[in-house]
Design a protein around this motif. Structure first.
Motif, short mmCIF file in Angstrom:
data_model
loop_
_atom_site.label_atom_id
_atom_site.label_comp_id
_atom_site.label_asym_id
_atom_site.label_seq_id
_atom_site.Cartn_x
_atom_site.Cartn_y
_atom_site.Cartn_z
N ASP A 163 50.49 45.44 42.98
CA ASP A 163 50.04 46.82 42.79
C ASP A 163 49.98 47.56 44.11
N ASP A 164 49.43 46.91 45.13
CA ASP A 164 49.34 47.53 46.45
C ASP A 164 50.73 47.80 47.02
N ALA A 165 51.65 46.84 46.86
CA ALA A 165 53.01 47.02 47.37
C ALA A 165 53.71 48.17 46.64
N LYS A 166 53.50 48.26 45.34
CA LYS A 166 54.11 49.34 44.58
C LYS A 166 53.56 50.69 45.03
N ALA A 167 52.25 50.76 45.20
CA ALA A 167 51.63 52.01 45.66
C ALA A 167 52.10 52.35 47.07
N LEU A 168 52.19 51.35 47.94
CA LEU A 168 52.65 51.57 49.31
C LEU A 168 54.11 52.02 49.32
N ARG A 169 54.94 51.39 48.50
CA ARG A 169 56.34 51.78 48.41
C ARG A 169 56.47 53.24 47.96
N GLU A 170 55.66 53.61 46.95
CA GLU A 170 55.70 54.99 46.47
C GLU A 170 55.24 55.95 47.56
N ASP A 171 54.19 55.57 48.30
CA ASP A 171 53.71 56.42 49.38
C ASP A 171 54.75 56.57 50.47
N VAL A 172 55.40 55.45 50.85
CA VAL A 172 56.41 55.49 51.90
C VAL A 172 57.61 56.31 51.44
N GLU A 173 58.04 56.13 50.20
CA GLU A 173 59.18 56.89 49.69
C GLU A 173 58.88 58.37 49.65
N SER A 174 57.67 58.71 49.24
CA SER A 174 57.32 60.14 49.19
C SER A 174 57.16 60.70 50.60
N ALA A 175 56.74 59.89 51.56
CA ALA A 175 56.58 60.38 52.93
C ALA A 175 57.93 60.48 53.64
N ILE A 176 58.85 59.57 53.35
CA ILE A 176 60.15 59.56 54.03
C ILE A 176 61.09 60.58 53.42
N PRO A 228 62.48 63.85 52.36
CA PRO A 228 62.16 65.26 52.55
C PRO A 228 62.19 65.99 51.21
N PRO A 229 61.43 67.03 51.10
CA PRO A 229 61.39 67.76 49.81
C PRO A 229 62.76 68.26 49.39
N ALA A 230 63.64 68.61 50.32
CA ALA A 230 64.97 69.10 49.95
C ALA A 230 65.80 68.00 49.31
N LEU A 231 65.61 66.73 49.74
CA LEU A 231 66.37 65.64 49.15
C LEU A 231 65.70 65.11 47.89
N ALA A 232 64.42 65.31 47.79
CA ALA A 232 63.71 64.82 46.62
C ALA A 232 64.05 65.65 45.40
N ARG A 233 64.26 66.98 45.59
CA ARG A 233 64.61 67.87 44.48
C ARG A 233 66.02 68.40 44.71
N PRO A 234 66.77 68.55 43.64
CA PRO A 234 68.11 69.13 43.82
C PRO A 234 67.98 70.57 44.31
N PRO A 235 68.91 71.02 45.15
CA PRO A 235 68.82 72.40 45.66
C PRO A 235 69.00 73.40 44.53
N VAL A 236 68.22 74.48 44.65
CA VAL A 236 68.29 75.57 43.67
C VAL A 236 69.28 76.59 44.20
N SER A 256 71.54 55.81 50.30
CA SER A 256 71.09 54.73 51.17
C SER A 256 70.68 55.25 52.54
N ASP A 257 71.19 56.42 52.94
CA ASP A 257 70.86 56.97 54.25
C ASP A 257 69.61 57.83 54.23
N VAL A 258 69.08 58.09 53.07
CA VAL A 258 67.92 58.98 52.98
C VAL A 258 66.73 58.33 53.65
N GLY A 259 66.15 59.04 54.58
CA GLY A 259 64.95 58.56 55.24
C GLY A 259 65.23 57.54 56.31
N THR A 260 66.46 57.44 56.80
CA THR A 260 66.77 56.47 57.83
C THR A 260 66.90 57.19 59.17
#
Length: 168
Positions: free
Chosen positions: A97-110, A112-120, A153-157
Motif C-alpha cells: 500500500d505504501d509503495a503504491k501510494a508513493l508510486r502515485e505521488d512520484v508519478e504525479s510529482a514527475i 508535468p500537467p501538460a503531459l498528464a492531460r492531452p493539450p487542448v 518512457s521519457d516522461v519525467g526523466t
C-alpha cells in the motif's frame, strides 16, 4: 528386624545340641543354612524385580512427560509460526500500500500537467518567439531535441530536462 544377640544364639545352639544330638546337628545346621540362603535369594529376587518395575514405571512416566512437553513446544512453535506469518502478511500488505501510494505521488510529482492531460486545441494559437527573434510555428522542432520527444518512457526523466548535446 529381629534383635538377637550373641547370648541368645548361644542358648539356641545349646538347646539344639541337646535336642538333636551331636550326630544330627551338623545336618540340621546345613539344612537351616540352605533354607536361609533360599529365603534370602528369593527376597533379593523379589526386591530386584520390584525395583525394575518401579524403574520401568518411572521411565514410562518420564517418557510421557517428555512427549507432553514436546507436543506443547511443537504447538507453541506452530502458533508462533502462524502469528509470524500473519504479521509478515500484514507488513507485506502495508508495504504494498505504501509503495503504491508513493508510486502515485512520484508519478504525479514527475509528470508535468501538460503531459498528464492531452493539450487542448485553442482556436487561435499564439506564435512562439525563439531566441533569435523569429516566429516559430507550433510544428517546428528544436535543432538539439529529437522530433519524437513525446515517448511515454521519457516522461519525467533527465532527458526531458537536459536534451542530448549536438554532435561535434
Amino acid at each position: 528386624m529381629f534383635d538377637i544377640g550373641f547370648s541368645e544364639l548361644l542358648v539356641i545352639a545349646v538347646v539344639a545340641l541337646i535336642v538333636l544330638g551331636p550326630e544330627r546337628l551338623p545336618k540340621a545346621a546345613r539344612f537351616a543354612g540352605l533354607w536361609v540362603r533360599r529365603a534370602r535369594a528369593q527376597w533379593y529376587s523379589v526386591k530386584d524385580e520390584l525395583e525394575r518395575e518401579l524403574a520401568s514405571e518411572e521411565l514410562k512416566r518420564n517418557l510421557k512427560d517428555a512427549q507432553d512437553a514436546l507436543r506443547d513446544t511443537e504447538q507453541r512453535i506452530r502458533d508462533s509460526a502462524r502469528e509470524t506469518e500473519r504479521q509478515f502478511e500484514d507488513v507485506r500488505q502495508a508495504v504494498r500500500d505504501d509503495a503504491k501510494a508513493l508510486r502515485e505521488d512520484v508519478e504525479s510529482a514527475i509528470t508535468p500537467p501538460a503531459l498528464a492531460r492531452p493539450p487542448v486545441a485553442s482556436p487561435d494559437p499564439a506564435p512562439a518567439i525563439e531566441e533569435e527573434g523569429r516566429l516559430a510555428s507550433t510544428t517546428d522542432t528544436h535543432d538539439d531535441a529529437a522530433a519524437d520527444d513525446t515517448h511515454a518512457s521519457d516522461v519525467g526523466t533527465t532527458a526531458d530536462l537536459f536534451p542530448p548535446k549536438e554532435p561535434r
